[in-house]
Each structure stands twice: as structure tokens, then as C-alpha cells.
Design a protein around this motif. Sequence first.
Motif, short mmCIF file in Angstrom:
data_model
loop_
_atom_site.label_atom_id
_atom_site.label_comp_id
_atom_site.label_asym_id
_atom_site.label_seq_id
_atom_site.Cartn_x
_atom_site.Cartn_y
_atom_site.Cartn_z
N LYS A 242 6.93 20.80 15.77
CA LYS A 242 7.45 20.29 17.04
C LYS A 242 8.65 19.38 16.83
O LYS A 242 9.72 19.58 17.43
N SER A 243 8.47 18.39 15.98
CA SER A 243 9.57 17.44 15.77
C SER A 243 10.77 18.14 15.16
O SER A 243 11.92 17.83 15.49
N THR A 244 10.52 19.07 14.26
CA THR A 244 11.62 19.79 13.63
C THR A 244 12.43 20.55 14.68
O THR A 244 13.67 20.51 14.68
N LYS B 176 8.20 13.53 3.89
CA LYS B 176 8.40 14.94 4.25
C LYS B 176 7.25 15.50 5.06
O LYS B 176 7.29 16.64 5.48
N SER C 127 4.69 15.71 8.38
CA SER C 127 4.84 15.49 9.82
C SER C 127 4.19 14.16 10.17
O SER C 127 3.40 13.61 9.39
N GLY D 32 1.83 13.11 12.15
CA GLY D 32 0.38 13.00 12.14
C GLY D 32 -0.18 13.03 10.73
O GLY D 32 -1.15 12.33 10.42
N1 LIG Z 1 12.52 16.42 5.75
C1 LIG Z 1 11.55 17.30 5.45
N2 LIG Z 1 11.44 17.81 4.22
C2 LIG Z 1 10.47 18.70 3.91
N3 LIG Z 1 9.54 19.13 4.76
C3 LIG Z 1 9.57 18.64 6.01
C4 LIG Z 1 10.57 17.71 6.43
N4 LIG Z 1 10.37 17.40 7.73
C5 LIG Z 1 9.28 18.11 8.11
N5 LIG Z 1 8.81 18.87 7.08
C6 LIG Z 1 7.65 19.79 7.14
O1 LIG Z 1 7.84 20.67 8.23
C7 LIG Z 1 6.62 20.91 8.90
C8 LIG Z 1 6.78 20.60 10.39
O2 LIG Z 1 6.92 19.21 10.56
P1 LIG Z 1 7.12 18.50 11.98
O3 LIG Z 1 7.45 17.08 11.73
O4 LIG Z 1 8.07 19.30 12.78
O5 LIG Z 1 5.66 18.63 12.61
P2 LIG Z 1 5.15 18.14 14.04
O6 LIG Z 1 4.77 19.37 14.78
O7 LIG Z 1 6.11 17.23 14.68
O8 LIG Z 1 3.81 17.37 13.66
P3 LIG Z 1 3.21 15.96 14.20
O9 LIG Z 1 2.43 16.28 15.41
O10 LIG Z 1 2.28 15.55 13.10
O11 LIG Z 1 4.31 15.01 14.42
C9 LIG Z 1 5.57 20.04 8.22
O12 LIG Z 1 4.80 20.86 7.38
C10 LIG Z 1 6.36 19.05 7.42
O13 LIG Z 1 5.67 18.73 6.24
#
Ligand SMILES: Nc1ncnc2c1ncn2[C@@H]1O[C@H](COP(=O)(O)OP(=O)(O)OP(=O)(O)O)[C@@H](O)[C@H]1O
Lengths: 338, 493
Positions: free
Chosen positions: B45-47, B396, B398, B400
Motif C-alpha cells: 500500500k505505502s509503496t 526496508k 513495511s 506494520g
Molecule cells: N525501501 C525498501 N527497500 C526494500 N524493500 C522495501 C522497501 N520499502 C518497502 N519494501 C518492501 O515492500 C513490501 C511492501 O511494503 P509497503 O510499505 O508498501 O507495505 P504496506 O502495505 O504499506 O504495509 P503496512 O500496512 O505494514 O504499512 C514489503 O515487503 C516491504 O518489506
Amino acid sequence: MTTQTEAVPGRTTQAPSTTEIWLRRARALAPLWTLLALGLFFSLASDTFLRPINLNNILVQVSTLALLGTGLTFVLLTGEIDLSIAAMVTFVGVVAAHLFANLEIPEPWPTLIALGAATLLGLVNGIATTKFRIPSFMATLAMSLIASGLAIWISQGRIIFEISEVSRFFGSGRVGDTGIRVLTVVAASALLVAFLVLRYTRFGRYVYMTGANKSAARLAGVNTDNITIAALVICGFTAGLAGLVNVGRLGSAQPQVINSFLIDAIGAVVLGGTALTGGRGGIIQTVFGLLIYGTLRNGLDNIPQIDPFAKEFITGVVLLFALVVNVVFSGRSSRDRT
Amino acid sequence: MTPTPVLELKNISKRFGGLQALKNVTFDLYPGETHALVGENGAGKSTLMRILSGVYSDYEGEYILDGEPTLLRSPADAQARGIGMIHQELSVLPELSVAENVFLGRQPLTPWGSIDWSKMYRIADEELGHLGFEINVKRPLEDYSLGIQQVVEVLRVILSGARVLIMDEPTSALSPAEVERLIELISTLRQQQRSIIYISHFLEEVMRVADRITVLRDGQKVDTLKQEDTSVDHLISLILGREVNATLPSATEHEDKQTLLEVRDLCSDAFNHIDLVVGAGEVLGLYGAVGAGHFDVARALFGMYRVDGGVIILDGHEFPQRFSASYAIKRGVAYATESRRKSLMLEEANYRNITLPHLGRIARIVPNRKREVDIAEPAMQMVNVQPPDPHNAVGKLSGGNQQKVAIARWITFPPKLFVVSEPTRGMDVGAKNEVLGILRNFRNDGFGVLVVSSEPETVLAVADRIIIMSRGQIVSELENQGNLDKDALMRLL
Ligand SMILES: Nc1ncnc2c1ncn2[C@@H]1O[C@H](COP(=O)(O)OP(=O)(O)OP(=O)(O)O)[C@@H](O)[C@H]1O
Ligand SMILES: [Mg+2]
């Protein structure tokens, strides 16, 4: 990148390509490339540069700096700074020489007392920074005045020409019949010990963590005040060693502070890749920084065509350039843009 | 006639080294729409939102803004095009005043070109007033709770004239009352034809604010649904891809509850006359609105907040008036803060973050890396950190999953008393249950747990007893035997 076909839906974990890995490794080694480039340049531009005697010279020239850089690495890793090291060098030299020459106290007391005094000043730096919350920038700036002030007061502003055998041994002695100088060995040992401590010990870990995120370190039960104090004490001690070595090299104790020590030490440590903001870097980086610095200074001396009055200027320009290359190459500037 | 979407993402894929974080994700947003994005921790999501807001520009796929293919190169670029983002971790400047934070980078100027302070204070004051927050805008922001800081960030983005507002877990740190105000605010914004992307793990909240909901799982889009076509339970099954087992391990009865922690008349500037008791094998919930001082009580128990008076007795042993965190750890207290950023070394490996509080126990001088990894690995598995690589840097993970690491570090050497603030903040439905289950097991094993939270659901789910704090005082104490609900708690504030 091509899209992949996959039987099972879900996350694909794909190894980064080999070029990517090599690129990353190459970037991490930016200081090494800088060093090789400088070495190559000077060996082409001067026929004296690559001679063994000159290479040994480089080592001798950076030894004092290496001692300063060792302690400074600890301090920068905790996210603090020590601006009093150049004044400490002068202070220690004057104290040792004064005790020996003017008060006629026999060795090893002058050496030990001088070293102890420097360590004590490091402790004062640490306590002022942590317990009284004076930013280390200011606390050590004041200490720099105190140390240089004491040096001038004790020596009454006069150069002390009589130094002990112990000092002479440190500064200009050689190991057995080899051409290796004692001060190079002292500096190398200090770097080695510091490397082991930072890399492998619990204390070393705490040093990094304190600099990386102080509140996180505290929340994990690390006494960050004590770690900061320890780093500044270590820095005081190594500055003391540098002071002894320096007196031995010069053959006399001068009451004037050599300011370039401070600039050079910070320059070398940061050039190697230790961050001023703390938590990142280490002794390996410092060693590279020192060698780059040494090569640069020495190399310029070995090119007779260069106007000696322009050397300082050239060193400054190359230093800035090398810093830019390091930062850009290691990708630090562009990685995170949040 | 359907209006054209404000923005459209087509077949977006994004890799981090070897990790496929997003794969062929399609997403669109219409004017005046609130589009929620839900999914497990690490779903991407955040990505996706970082791509939307110009933080990442190296991705595959198409980004169409106002009908034109676009490449945003930076967050500033995105802002200029009317896309504002509120990050999961706040990006305010705590040392600056509230008003300065509201106007960060866009301070109003006088005709002479100097900053128009009076105008700045007046507008900031008015706007915060509209949201229902009466605070002194001249004071530094750090004087205020995380909740207020978040409100200021939200306000800043709104005032920067964003047409598209991305809110990444905006309510994870807000008290229920503040959440209500934010939801009201969102409906105002919707009337102004602004579009909102809303990320949250609180599905009830999502069902209240969203027009449409997109579910991500493992970096892929599962579905986009209209709000009226779905329900919380349906969303949960889509998010997890399996049926959720929402029951915690049952609470075992302990014969005689020995007193483990006793706090008498603890006082400081943030709280007063705090008396509380935690028994061995008991979970005590300390509930209060953001700013009630309950988080500071937690800090005080760990030696991280200076108290003016009072007694802390753990297991029959009285703590000195001032003690350090390492003293508390030695005596068997563990403490996980509500703020990840404060408690984790984001650039360091997982295992190092987990072993940091215990290094002294692992080795006197030289910690053995293999031993550290061996200790960290099972702890990471217990809270299910994804991806489970102990050598991965915490930064790296997420959001949570970072929180899970912050909890995992205290499982390795079980403490006698586990003080944990907002244990489930930012966790997905599945992970919330796992963590609450861990706390419950702790309790069943005869340890004491103090759960400090502003989320009524969390406290109600695990606590045997609940103490309610308001403005630094304890206002009531209740047994929790399934007879309480969220409203009952909030009425007592
Ligand atoms: N800078 C980074 N380098 C390497 N891997 C990353 C990086 N940022 C995110 N990831 C990986 O990408 C995936 C998606 O991460 P993201 O932060 O988008 O999740 P999210 O859906 O926002 O989760 P949450 O609800 O926990 O915030 C995760 O497996 C995370 O480990
Ligand atoms: Mg996230």
C-alpha cells in the motif's frame, strides 16, 4: 526487465542481477577508487612518488593523523564532534617536556602524566556534553582554548628543546633494523585495536547505535551518556598519543597549536565515509581517508613544478572534489527522497 | 456520463532488489471520491502511494494524471500537480511552532517580503479551530501529542491546495474523538470535490468513509469494490485470502494472583497520583485519550520519564526514585513504545534491533553473530515478521512489520512485566490478533502485562482489568468480563 510467467500467484523473489550487485559493490568502494586514482596520477606525474622510501614517508606523515583519526572516528560515530584534538596535541607535548626538562621528573612519569591529563580533558569534554548538555561542538571548542591556553601558560610561550628518550623513541625510533618507524607501528596498533573494538565488541555496537538513533538506543537500555563520554575519553587519549609522537618527531615541544591537525583529521575521517551525523562509517573507512589524505599531501610535494604556495589551495580543491565523488558514488545523496 | 478520473495507474510494478513489491496493479480515482486502500502489512500500500506522490519514479507501468501520461520526479513535483501525501510516519518538524508547521515552506509574506507572523498565527489558529482543536499555535509542535502533530500534518496538506490527498494510516495515532473529527473533515473535503486515498487497517472506519475500496494482497490487486457491495467480514477474507480466526487463546484462571507491580502515588508534570497494581498472570489495560498522560506513565515505569514522587515496587523490590532503562530491564521490565521511529534503528538489521536490549546477557564483551541470529529468528517467527530475513534492515520492512520487530525484541528473554504502548498500531487484522495472542499467552504463563492504549478495541480485547485515565488522573477502574463495549469506555473519559 521482462515480466515473468508464474504458476503460483504471490510474491516473486528474484535475485538482483549480477551487474546490479557489482555496481553496488563498486559504489561502496568509492574511497578505494579515489585512492587508486590519486596513486595512479601521482605515479605518472612524478618519478619519485612510487619509491619505497617515499611510500614509507607517506605512512610516517599520516601516523600522527591516524592517531587523531582513530579517536575521532569513535566520536563522530556517536554523532558528536571533538574540536579540541589539535590543542590537545600541543598541550600533551608541552606537559611531557615541561615535566621532564624543567621539573626534572624522570621517565616514564612525564609521559604517563601527560597522557593521563589528555584523557582527563577528554573526560571533561564528555561530562560537559552529556551531563550539562552543552553541544559537543561548543564544549570541545572551549576545551580547545583551555588546552592551548594551558600549553602557553605552562611553557610561558617558549619552545622547550629538551625532550626525553621516551619521546624521541616514539617520534623517530625505528623497529629493529627495518626502516619501519615506531610511530607507524603505534598508529597501526591503535587503528587495529579500534577496529576490533568497533567491529566486534558490545561497546562498539553501542557506539554505532548511539549515533544512529539515540532515543532508540536509550529505549533499549543503552546508557548513551556513558557511551558518548567513553568516545570523548578515547579521543582525548589518542590525541594524547598523537601529542607524544609529534614531540618526538619535531624534537621539541612547541606551544603553538598546529591547526591543520584538526582540519586534516576531520577531513580524513569524513573523506573515508564516516558520517558527521553519526552511526555510519568505521575504522576501515578512516584508514582509506587517511591514505587518500597522505597520498594527496605527499604527492603534491613530489611534483617539483607545483608552486609550493599553491599546495594548500590545491589540497582544498581536491578534498572537496573527493568528498563530492564519495557522496555521489555511494549513492547517499539520491537514495532516499522522502 | 462518467467523469474522467483524476488519476489512473495502469499495470504498475515495482521491485526492491529481489523483492517484487507491486505487480501489475491498476488503480483509479475520481473527483470528489474517497477511495480506500486496504491489505495486509507489506501488501504494498505505502509503496503504491509513494509512486503516486512522486517519491519513487523508477517503476513500470503507466501513470495517467488528468488524462495525460505523466512521470512525477519528486514529491515537490507531485505537490505542484495537486497531489499531497500524509506519510505513515509523520514528517513534521517538532522544534518549530505549530503555525510554522502548518505553513511549512509556504509562509505568508508581508508586502515587504518578510514573514507575516500575525497572519500566519491567525490562519493557523482559525483552521485548527475549524477542525475542533483549540491549541496555542505559537508553541513548538513537540509540546503536543502525536495525535495533534498528525492533525497539523493533515492540515498542512489540505492548506497546500491539494486536489488529491493521500492519507497513509492517518488515524493510527488518533483518539476516537479525533478520528470522528477527521471523518467529518473528510466529508467536507469531499463536498469540495477533492479526492482522497485513504489507507487504514481499521475496516469499520474504511466502511464509513470510503466510496470504493481496493484490496491489495502480496503486491497484487485482489479487487476494487463499491462500499455498498461489501462488508467488514468480506473485506477481511479478501485481505487475508483465507478465513480469519479472530479468537485469542482463552484466558486461563490463575489461583491466587500475586501482586507483581505496585505503583503508589506516582506524580509528574504529565500525570498525578497514579495508583495501580498489576498481578502476575494479569493484563491491565491503561486506557485514555491521546494526551491523557497514560503513555508517560508507561515511560516512567521504564525510567524514561522523570517523576517527582511516588513508589514503584516490582516483585517486592522497590525501585529507586531515579533509575535507568537498563536498571528496569535488569529487574525484568520490558517496554515497547508507541512510536516505531523512536525505538528502532531503521538502517540496522532486524536481528541487531532485536538483540540490542539483551546484548549484555548474550555476551559480556564480544557478541557472537550466529548466536544473535539464533535468538532473533524464533522471535521474528513468533510475531510473523514478513519477510522473515533476520539480516534485512528494519527500514526496508513495511510499517506494520516494523512494529512487529519492536515487539519481537522483548520476547527473546521474557520479562516479568511487559509494558506495551499501542501494541497493535499499524497492524493488519491478522497481525493484530497474533500480537494480542502473544500478550495473552504471556499472561497465561504468569507474567504481568500493562497495555497502554488509546484504542478501545485493543484494551477491550486483552485486558482483564481496565484503568481509565483522563488529563493525567485515574478516573475509573473496571473489570473486563466481556460486559464492556467501546462506547462504555469512551463515555468514562
Ligand atoms: N525501501 C525498501 N527497500 C526494500 N524493500 C522495501 C522497501 N520499502 C518497502 N519494501 C518492501 O515492500 C513490501 C511492501 O511494503 P509497503 O510499505 O508498501 O507495505 P504496506 O502495505 O504499506 O504495509 P503496512 O500496512 O505494514 O504499512 C514489503 O515487503 C516491504 O518489506
Ligand atoms: Mg504502509
